[in-house]
Design a protein around this motif. Structure first.
Motif, PDB file in Angstrom:
ATOM      1  N   MET A 249      29.286  29.357  56.246  1.00 21.16           N
ATOM      2  CA  MET A 249      28.915  30.756  56.330  1.00 21.16           C
ATOM      3  C   MET A 249      29.947  31.574  55.565  1.00 21.16           C
ATOM      4  N   HIS A 250      29.485  32.480  54.739  1.00 19.94           N
ATOM      5  CA  HIS A 250      30.366  33.315  53.938  1.00 19.94           C
ATOM      6  C   HIS A 250      30.987  34.416  54.784  1.00 19.94           C
ATOM      7  N   GLN A 251      32.231  34.747  54.479  1.00 26.63           N
ATOM      8  CA  GLN A 251      32.933  35.841  55.145  1.00 26.63           C
ATOM      9  C   GLN A 251      33.669  36.615  54.059  1.00 26.63           C
ATOM     10  N   PHE A 252      33.084  37.738  53.636  1.00 26.17           N
ATOM     11  CA  PHE A 252      33.687  38.543  52.582  1.00 26.17           C
ATOM     12  C   PHE A 252      34.283  39.850  53.099  1.00 26.17           C
ATOM     13  N   ASP A 253      34.054  40.198  54.350  1.00 28.54           N
ATOM     14  CA  ASP A 253      34.512  41.475  54.897  1.00 28.54           C
ATOM     15  C   ASP A 253      36.008  41.418  55.190  1.00 28.54           C
ATOM     16  N   ALA A 254      36.804  42.120  54.378  1.00 30.99           N
ATOM     17  CA  ALA A 254      38.262  42.130  54.532  1.00 30.99           C
ATOM     18  C   ALA A 254      38.751  43.431  55.144  1.00 30.99           C
ATOM     19  N   SER A 255      37.874  44.149  55.850  1.00 28.28           N
ATOM     20  CA  SER A 255      38.279  45.425  56.444  1.00 28.28           C
ATOM     21  C   SER A 255      39.246  45.251  57.605  1.00 28.28           C
ATOM     22  N   ASP A 256      39.209  44.109  58.269  1.00 27.55           N
ATOM     23  CA  ASP A 256      40.129  43.824  59.364  1.00 27.55           C
ATOM     24  C   ASP A 256      41.273  42.958  58.835  1.00 27.55           C
ATOM     25  N   PRO A 257      42.496  43.500  58.765  1.00 28.07           N
ATOM     26  CA  PRO A 257      43.614  42.710  58.225  1.00 28.07           C
ATOM     27  C   PRO A 257      43.968  41.498  59.076  1.00 28.07           C
ATOM     28  N   ASP A 258      43.495  41.432  60.313  1.00 24.95           N
ATOM     29  CA  ASP A 258      43.795  40.315  61.203  1.00 24.95           C
ATOM     30  C   ASP A 258      42.681  39.268  61.259  1.00 24.95           C
ATOM     31  N   VAL A 259      41.710  39.367  60.351  1.00 29.07           N
ATOM     32  CA  VAL A 259      40.618  38.396  60.334  1.00 29.07           C
ATOM     33  C   VAL A 259      41.206  37.005  60.065  1.00 29.07           C
ATOM     34  N   SER A 260      40.623  35.964  60.687  1.00 31.65           N
ATOM     35  CA  SER A 260      41.188  34.627  60.557  1.00 31.65           C
ATOM     36  C   SER A 260      41.055  34.072  59.139  1.00 31.65           C
ATOM     37  N   PHE A 261      39.953  34.368  58.478  1.00 29.76           N
ATOM     38  CA  PHE A 261      39.805  33.979  57.070  1.00 29.76           C
ATOM     39  C   PHE A 261      38.821  34.915  56.395  1.00 29.76           C
ATOM     40  N   VAL A 262      38.940  34.982  55.089  1.00 29.38           N
ATOM     41  CA  VAL A 262      38.024  35.763  54.270  1.00 29.38           C
ATOM     42  C   VAL A 262      37.916  35.027  52.933  1.00 29.38           C
ATOM     43  N   GLU A 263      36.814  35.232  52.240  1.00 28.71           N
ATOM     44  CA  GLU A 263      36.640  34.593  50.939  1.00 28.71           C
ATOM     45  C   GLU A 263      36.926  35.590  49.828  1.00 28.71           C
ATOM     46  N   CYS A 264      37.520  35.096  48.759  1.00 27.14           N
ATOM     47  CA  CYS A 264      37.741  35.916  47.574  1.00 27.14           C
ATOM     48  C   CYS A 264      36.373  36.371  47.066  1.00 27.14           C
ATOM     49  N   ALA A 265      36.253  37.646  46.751  1.00 24.25           N
ATOM     50  CA  ALA A 265      34.973  38.199  46.304  1.00 24.25           C
ATOM     51  C   ALA A 265      34.526  37.638  44.964  1.00 24.25           C
ATOM     52  N   VAL A 266      35.459  37.102  44.179  1.00 30.94           N
ATOM     53  CA  VAL A 266      35.116  36.599  42.851  1.00 30.94           C
ATOM     54  C   VAL A 266      34.903  35.090  42.859  1.00 30.94           C
ATOM     55  N   CYS A 267      35.904  34.319  43.282  1.00 27.42           N
ATOM     56  CA  CYS A 267      35.814  32.855  43.168  1.00 27.42           C
ATOM     57  C   CYS A 267      35.424  32.176  44.484  1.00 27.42           C
ATOM     58  N   GLU A 268      35.321  32.942  45.570  1.00 31.46           N
ATOM     59  CA  GLU A 268      34.932  32.465  46.898  1.00 31.46           C
ATOM     60  C   GLU A 268      35.943  31.500  47.525  1.00 31.46           C
ATOM     61  N   LYS A 269      37.162  31.501  47.026  1.00 34.83           N
ATOM     62  CA  LYS A 269      38.230  30.699  47.631  1.00 34.83           C
ATOM     63  C   LYS A 269      38.520  31.243  49.030  1.00 34.83           C
ATOM     64  N   ILE A 270      38.742  30.346  49.991  1.00 39.28           N
ATOM     65  CA  ILE A 270      39.080  30.758  51.355  1.00 39.28           C
ATOM     66  C   ILE A 270      40.517  31.269  51.372  1.00 39.28           C
ATOM     67  N   ILE A 271      40.698  32.456  51.927  1.00 39.80           N
ATOM     68  CA  ILE A 271      42.017  33.066  52.065  1.00 39.80           C
ATOM     69  C   ILE A 271      42.305  33.173  53.559  1.00 39.80           C
ATOM     70  N   THR A 272      43.371  32.547  54.015  1.00 35.54           N
ATOM     71  CA  THR A 272      43.707  32.583  55.444  1.00 35.54           C
ATOM     72  C   THR A 272      44.996  33.349  55.672  1.00 35.54           C
ATOM     73  N   GLY A 273      45.158  33.812  56.888  1.00 40.56           N
ATOM     74  CA  GLY A 273      46.402  34.455  57.296  1.00 40.56           C
ATOM     75  C   GLY A 273      46.742  35.732  56.562  1.00 40.56           C
ATOM     76  N   GLY A 274      45.751  36.405  56.018  1.00 42.32           N
ATOM     77  CA  GLY A 274      46.006  37.661  55.321  1.00 42.32           C
ATOM     78  C   GLY A 274      46.794  37.491  54.032  1.00 42.32           C
ATOM     79  N   LYS A 275      46.734  36.323  53.428  1.00 38.75           N
ATOM     80  CA  LYS A 275      47.523  36.045  52.230  1.00 38.75           C
ATOM     81  C   LYS A 275      46.735  36.295  50.949  1.00 38.75           C
ATOM     82  N   TRP A 276      46.005  37.405  50.932  1.00 41.03           N
ATOM     83  CA  TRP A 276      45.285  37.777  49.734  1.00 41.03           C
ATOM     84  C   TRP A 276      46.240  38.422  48.751  1.00 41.03           C
ATOM     85  N   PHE A 277      45.859  38.442  47.487  1.00 44.72           N
ATOM     86  CA  PHE A 277      46.638  39.127  46.459  1.00 44.72           C
ATOM     87  C   PHE A 277      46.383  40.631  46.541  1.00 44.72           C
ATOM     88  N   ALA A 278      45.108  41.001  46.757  1.00 45.57           N
ATOM     89  CA  ALA A 278      44.733  42.416  46.818  1.00 45.57           C
ATOM     90  C   ALA A 278      43.507  42.586  47.699  1.00 45.57           C
TER      91      ALA A 278
END
Length: 82
Positions: free
Chosen positions: A1-30
């Motif tokens: 299941m896709h998770q693209f909503d990054a509005s909650d900084p404490d979300v357990s994981f989110v996918e990069c909007a471009v490459c769909e890489k899983i980002i965990t622990g709030g370790k996004w670039f932007a």
């Protein structure tokens, strides 16, 4: 299941909007707000790519959210017209 909503900084994981890489622990670039969506991006290249054509990526995210809502039997998320 896709998770693209990054509005909650404490979300357990989110996918990069471009490459769909899983980002965990709030370790996004932007995180970038575009319309109603707050999206996460994993690296400078994905950020540059998103900024060149944000509508295309947000439209894909909206379509996936719409399809998921329909599969769950929800009808309260209309697919926005371009």
């Amino acid at each position: 299941m896709h998770q693209f909503d990054a509005s909650d900084p404490d979300v357990s994981f989110v996918e990069c909007a471009v490459c769909e890489k899983i980002i965990t622990g709030g370790k996004w670039f932007a995180r970038i707000k575009h319309g109603d969506w707050m999206v996460a991006l994993c690296c400078p290249l994905c950020t540059e790519t998103f900024e060149a054509n944000p509508h295309g990526y947000v439209r894909r995210i909206e379509t996936l959210a719409f399809m998921r809502s329909r599969s769950e039997g929800r009808t309260d998320l209309p697919l926005n017209e371009p």
